[in-house]
Design a protein around this motif. Sequence first.
Motif, PDB file in Angstrom:
ATOM      1  N   TYR A 138      48.436 -81.752 -21.870  1.00 44.72           N
ATOM      2  CA  TYR A 138      47.143 -82.641 -21.782  1.00 44.72           C
ATOM      3  C   TYR A 138      47.157 -81.106 -19.972  1.00 44.72           C
ATOM      4  N   ILE A 139      47.872 -80.116 -19.658  1.00 50.31           N
ATOM      5  CA  ILE A 139      48.357 -79.600 -18.734  1.00 50.31           C
ATOM      6  C   ILE A 139      47.631 -77.942 -18.975  1.00 50.31           C
ATOM      7  N   GLU A 140      48.233 -78.179 -20.325  1.00 52.88           N
ATOM      8  CA  GLU A 140      47.777 -77.143 -20.576  1.00 52.88           C
ATOM      9  C   GLU A 140      46.114 -77.076 -21.079  1.00 52.88           C
ATOM     10  N   ASP A 141      45.737 -78.001 -21.699  1.00 53.79           N
ATOM     11  CA  ASP A 141      44.495 -78.094 -22.012  1.00 53.79           C
ATOM     12  C   ASP A 141      43.220 -78.264 -21.649  1.00 53.79           C
ATOM     13  N   PHE A 142      43.395 -79.204 -20.217  1.00 53.31           N
ATOM     14  CA  PHE A 142      42.549 -79.259 -19.107  1.00 53.31           C
ATOM     15  C   PHE A 142      42.547 -78.483 -17.380  1.00 53.31           C
ATOM     16  N   ALA A 143      43.979 -77.908 -17.362  1.00 50.97           N
ATOM     17  CA  ALA A 143      44.325 -77.273 -16.474  1.00 50.97           C
ATOM     18  C   ALA A 143      42.941 -76.556 -15.926  1.00 50.97           C
ATOM     19  N   GLY A 144      42.069 -75.409 -16.934  1.00 44.59           N
ATOM     20  CA  GLY A 144      41.431 -74.392 -16.884  1.00 44.59           C
ATOM     21  C   GLY A 144      40.221 -74.450 -16.403  1.00 44.59           C
ATOM     22  N   ARG A 145      39.902 -76.290 -17.512  1.00 41.79           N
ATOM     23  CA  ARG A 145      38.391 -76.313 -17.023  1.00 41.79           C
ATOM     24  C   ARG A 145      37.454 -76.907 -16.276  1.00 41.79           C
ATOM     25  N   ALA A 146      36.325 -76.728 -16.445  1.00 46.20           N
ATOM     26  CA  ALA A 146      35.375 -75.979 -15.938  1.00 46.20           C
ATOM     27  C   ALA A 146      35.356 -77.519 -15.413  1.00 46.20           C
ATOM     28  N   GLY A 147      35.245 -77.701 -13.660  1.00 42.63           N
ATOM     29  CA  GLY A 147      34.739 -79.313 -12.931  1.00 42.63           C
ATOM     30  C   GLY A 147      36.461 -79.936 -12.903  1.00 42.63           C
ATOM     31  N   VAL A 148      37.573 -79.407 -13.190  1.00 40.55           N
ATOM     32  CA  VAL A 148      39.060 -79.712 -13.665  1.00 40.55           C
ATOM     33  C   VAL A 148      38.885 -79.751 -11.992  1.00 40.55           C
ATOM     34  N   VAL A 149      39.690 -80.032 -10.964  1.00 45.63           N
ATOM     35  CA  VAL A 149      40.028 -80.189  -8.969  1.00 45.63           C
ATOM     36  C   VAL A 149      41.283 -80.481  -9.311  1.00 45.63           C
ATOM     37  N   GLY A 150      41.914 -80.791 -10.269  1.00 48.74           N
ATOM     38  CA  GLY A 150      43.304 -81.327 -10.065  1.00 48.74           C
ATOM     39  C   GLY A 150      43.824 -82.170 -11.244  1.00 48.74           C
ATOM     40  N   PHE A 151      44.900 -83.516 -11.567  1.00 48.45           N
ATOM     41  CA  PHE A 151      45.223 -84.408 -12.382  1.00 48.45           C
ATOM     42  C   PHE A 151      45.271 -85.880 -11.374  1.00 48.45           C
ATOM     43  N   MET A 152      45.330 -86.474 -12.109  1.00 51.64           N
ATOM     44  CA  MET A 152      45.183 -88.455 -11.686  1.00 51.64           C
ATOM     45  C   MET A 152      46.177 -89.055 -12.975  1.00 51.64           C
ATOM     46  N   ILE A 153      47.196 -89.621 -12.025  1.00 51.81           N
ATOM     47  CA  ILE A 153      48.014 -90.689 -12.551  1.00 51.81           C
ATOM     48  C   ILE A 153      47.157 -91.650 -12.067  1.00 51.81           C
ATOM     49  N   THR A 154      47.489 -93.236 -12.830  1.00 49.92           N
ATOM     50  CA  THR A 154      47.560 -94.318 -12.644  1.00 49.92           C
ATOM     51  C   THR A 154      47.793 -94.844 -11.894  1.00 49.92           C
ATOM     52  N   ALA A 155      47.987 -95.176 -10.918  1.00 53.04           N
ATOM     53  CA  ALA A 155      49.162 -95.896 -10.263  1.00 53.04           C
ATOM     54  C   ALA A 155      49.699 -97.258 -10.107  1.00 53.04           C
ATOM     55  N   VAL A 156      49.290 -98.137 -11.239  1.00 47.64           N
ATOM     56  CA  VAL A 156      49.471 -99.378 -11.547  1.00 47.64           C
ATOM     57  C   VAL A 156      50.338 -98.999 -13.368  1.00 47.64           C
ATOM     58  N   ARG A 157      51.401 -98.630 -12.694  1.00 48.70           N
ATOM     59  CA  ARG A 157      52.021 -97.782 -13.681  1.00 48.70           C
ATOM     60  C   ARG A 157      53.621 -97.919 -13.732  1.00 48.70           C
ATOM     61  N   TYR A 158      54.628 -97.691 -14.036  1.00 42.47           N
ATOM     62  CA  TYR A 158      55.976 -98.315 -13.853  1.00 42.47           C
ATOM     63  C   TYR A 158      56.718 -96.549 -13.624  1.00 42.47           C
ATOM     64  N   GLU A 159      56.716 -95.686 -14.379  1.00 45.97           N
ATOM     65  CA  GLU A 159      57.932 -94.345 -14.390  1.00 45.97           C
ATOM     66  C   GLU A 159      58.120 -94.236 -13.333  1.00 45.97           C
ATOM     67  N   PRO A 160      59.313 -94.537 -12.815  1.00 50.85           N
ATOM     68  CA  PRO A 160      60.560 -93.625 -12.280  1.00 50.85           C
ATOM     69  C   PRO A 160      60.292 -91.958 -12.271  1.00 50.85           C
ATOM     70  N   PHE A 161      59.157 -91.596 -11.481  1.00 50.59           N
ATOM     71  CA  PHE A 161      58.748 -90.545 -11.358  1.00 50.59           C
ATOM     72  C   PHE A 161      59.441 -89.220 -10.991  1.00 50.59           C
ATOM     73  N   HIS A 162      60.246 -89.808 -10.296  1.00 51.02           N
ATOM     74  CA  HIS A 162      61.711 -88.871  -9.314  1.00 51.02           C
ATOM     75  C   HIS A 162      62.792 -88.582 -10.809  1.00 51.02           C
ATOM     76  N   ARG A 163      62.496 -88.907 -11.633  1.00 49.72           N
ATOM     77  CA  ARG A 163      64.150 -88.467 -11.883  1.00 49.72           C
ATOM     78  C   ARG A 163      63.398 -87.367 -12.473  1.00 49.72           C
ATOM     79  N   ASN A 164      64.978 -86.762 -13.339  1.00 53.72           N
ATOM     80  CA  ASN A 164      64.725 -85.252 -13.764  1.00 53.72           C
ATOM     81  C   ASN A 164      63.462 -84.651 -14.913  1.00 53.72           C
ATOM     82  N   GLN A 165      63.783 -85.808 -16.213  1.00 56.04           N
ATOM     83  CA  GLN A 165      63.020 -85.427 -17.015  1.00 56.04           C
ATOM     84  C   GLN A 165      61.620 -85.355 -16.557  1.00 56.04           C
ATOM     85  N   TYR A 166      60.739 -85.706 -15.135  1.00 55.81           N
ATOM     86  CA  TYR A 166      59.421 -85.895 -14.525  1.00 55.81           C
ATOM     87  C   TYR A 166      58.958 -83.923 -14.068  1.00 55.81           C
ATOM     88  N   MET A 167      60.421 -83.629 -13.942  1.00 59.04           N
ATOM     89  CA  MET A 167      59.566 -82.614 -12.893  1.00 59.04           C
ATOM     90  C   MET A 167      59.388 -81.085 -13.580  1.00 59.04           C
TER      91      MET A 167
END
Lengths: 133, 405
Positions: free
Chosen positions: B183-212
């Motif tokens: 997704y980052i590869e596909d959308f980061a450079g597109r016109a109008g993109v000012v960041g990325f959004m993570i929906t907060a109602v979800r439960y991944e422990p994103f401090h773990r290494n696989q998310y780094m």
Amino acid sequence: MKPAEQEATAAKEEYMVGPVDDVPERDGLLVDVAGETEVGIFKVDGTLYAYENRCVHQGGPVCAGVLLGKTEQHLDAGGRVLSEDLDDSRLRLVCPWHGWEYDITTGRVAHDARYRLRPVELTVRDGYLYVVV
Amino acid sequence: MDDTARRASVLPGRTQEHMLVNAERERDRRGLDDVFIVDCDSHLYETNSFPEIVRRVRNRNIRRPLETMSAEYIQGFMIPQSIGDRSVGGRLPISQMQHVIDASDMHPIAATTLHSMDSMGIDYTILFPTPMLNLGLTPQIEIEIELGHAFNSWLLDDVLPCSDRLLTMPYLPLGDPDACMQYIEDFAGRAGVVGFMITAVRYEPFHRNQYMKVFAALNERSMPIAFHSGPNWFDRPFTILGRFLGVHALGFPFYAMTHLTNVVLSGLPERFPNIKWIYMEAGEAWVPFCIARLDNEYKQRSAEAPLLQRLPSEYIRDMYFTTQPFEEHENSAHTRAMIDIMNGTQSLLYASDYPHPDFDTPAIIWDQRCLDEREKRAILGDNARALFDLPGRVAVPGGSPARAS
Ligand code: FES
């Protein structure tokens, strides 16, 4: 919370709305006055009430909202809820933007009576209704 | 009947366009057309656009069944829904708020959004979905990855090109770090993109290494991350509440607090210093609580957060928070204290959340007696201009939906 600022009125003028019987009972009309002011006119038990269409919260179109009885819960002596219903003898005007409720007979905010809608004067003559602004 | 009398005209019933007449009046009373305003969190209702969106699903075996389903079926059965009566027992006209304007010269979603922006005096808006804010709760990760990608593509290809005033932060399928990288590869450079959004109602422990690697990719691009909050009545702590009022009041800040705490205590700001962290649609009253609470805990248990070089509060004051719903205190000195504790004159970003039923017009900030004009302008637009590197104002007084030049 702060009330929307109230604007001083200069010389008042009458604007005809139409036959007074056109105002539906326990409901209302929203009228545009000279393209400058919108006024909600309501009839409850035969009595007319009129307010500027400007909510004291964020200026929303309060008079386009629904009229509903106040929600009441009825408890038994032990504090248990027996029922919940609308009290149709205490009608509330509900602003459609965020749901602030007003006592339709006073225009006061239901949760804080210090604040109220700006009332608008009405006149009935020969069966026709006029707003005076 | 007096034939010479001036006439008042009886207006028709409610429509979304009529509802916004009052927003125009409040805008004009305050001269907000002369203020640079960025709406950092507004929404579209994508339900009617599902046929357009599912056509963009890349995987044929997922696209084919979706193409046979009605929009209501997709929303009802393929995307987990957040229950709770937003209409307060029919008091709020939810369906009117979802009204879409017909437009011959641009996508109806763009025309509808530009109309509401002009009514409120907003220069730029950052658009997010509505039903798909719950997509992160689907147990079918492939559905999340495909629908999320299709939604982002549709928004960037069909809606945002209608006007430079429309921006977005594409959805990230956090459950699959490899998909996030794509997704980052596909959308980061597109016109109008000012960041990325993570929906907060979800439960991944994103401090773990696989998310780094996801955070590293965003850090490399200096891309902000927004956690967009919401309620979830099915979540265990909220099942004790009998009314949506309580779920709505606590749910949004609950998930924002959880993710903020994880970001800070796992030292993500130290590891990825180029990422700006934003918390959306949770208001701000919870932030002073987190500041005091996390500092107090950290002083007693700093060994559990060894990456931190500063107090948690110092990281939090470097983060950003959208204002809606703005939780004004009865005493304006208390509102001021709340803003000061969180460095709010620099960290708050105005958001309307329009057309959701607890939206705030820009007047909510402009009318704050505890702010001076420079501070109001900062919160309404200047903080966002600096954060997202936006050009100057482009709003077209009078409401032309034409593409900004
Ligand atoms: S403007 Fe009426 S409830 Fe907010």
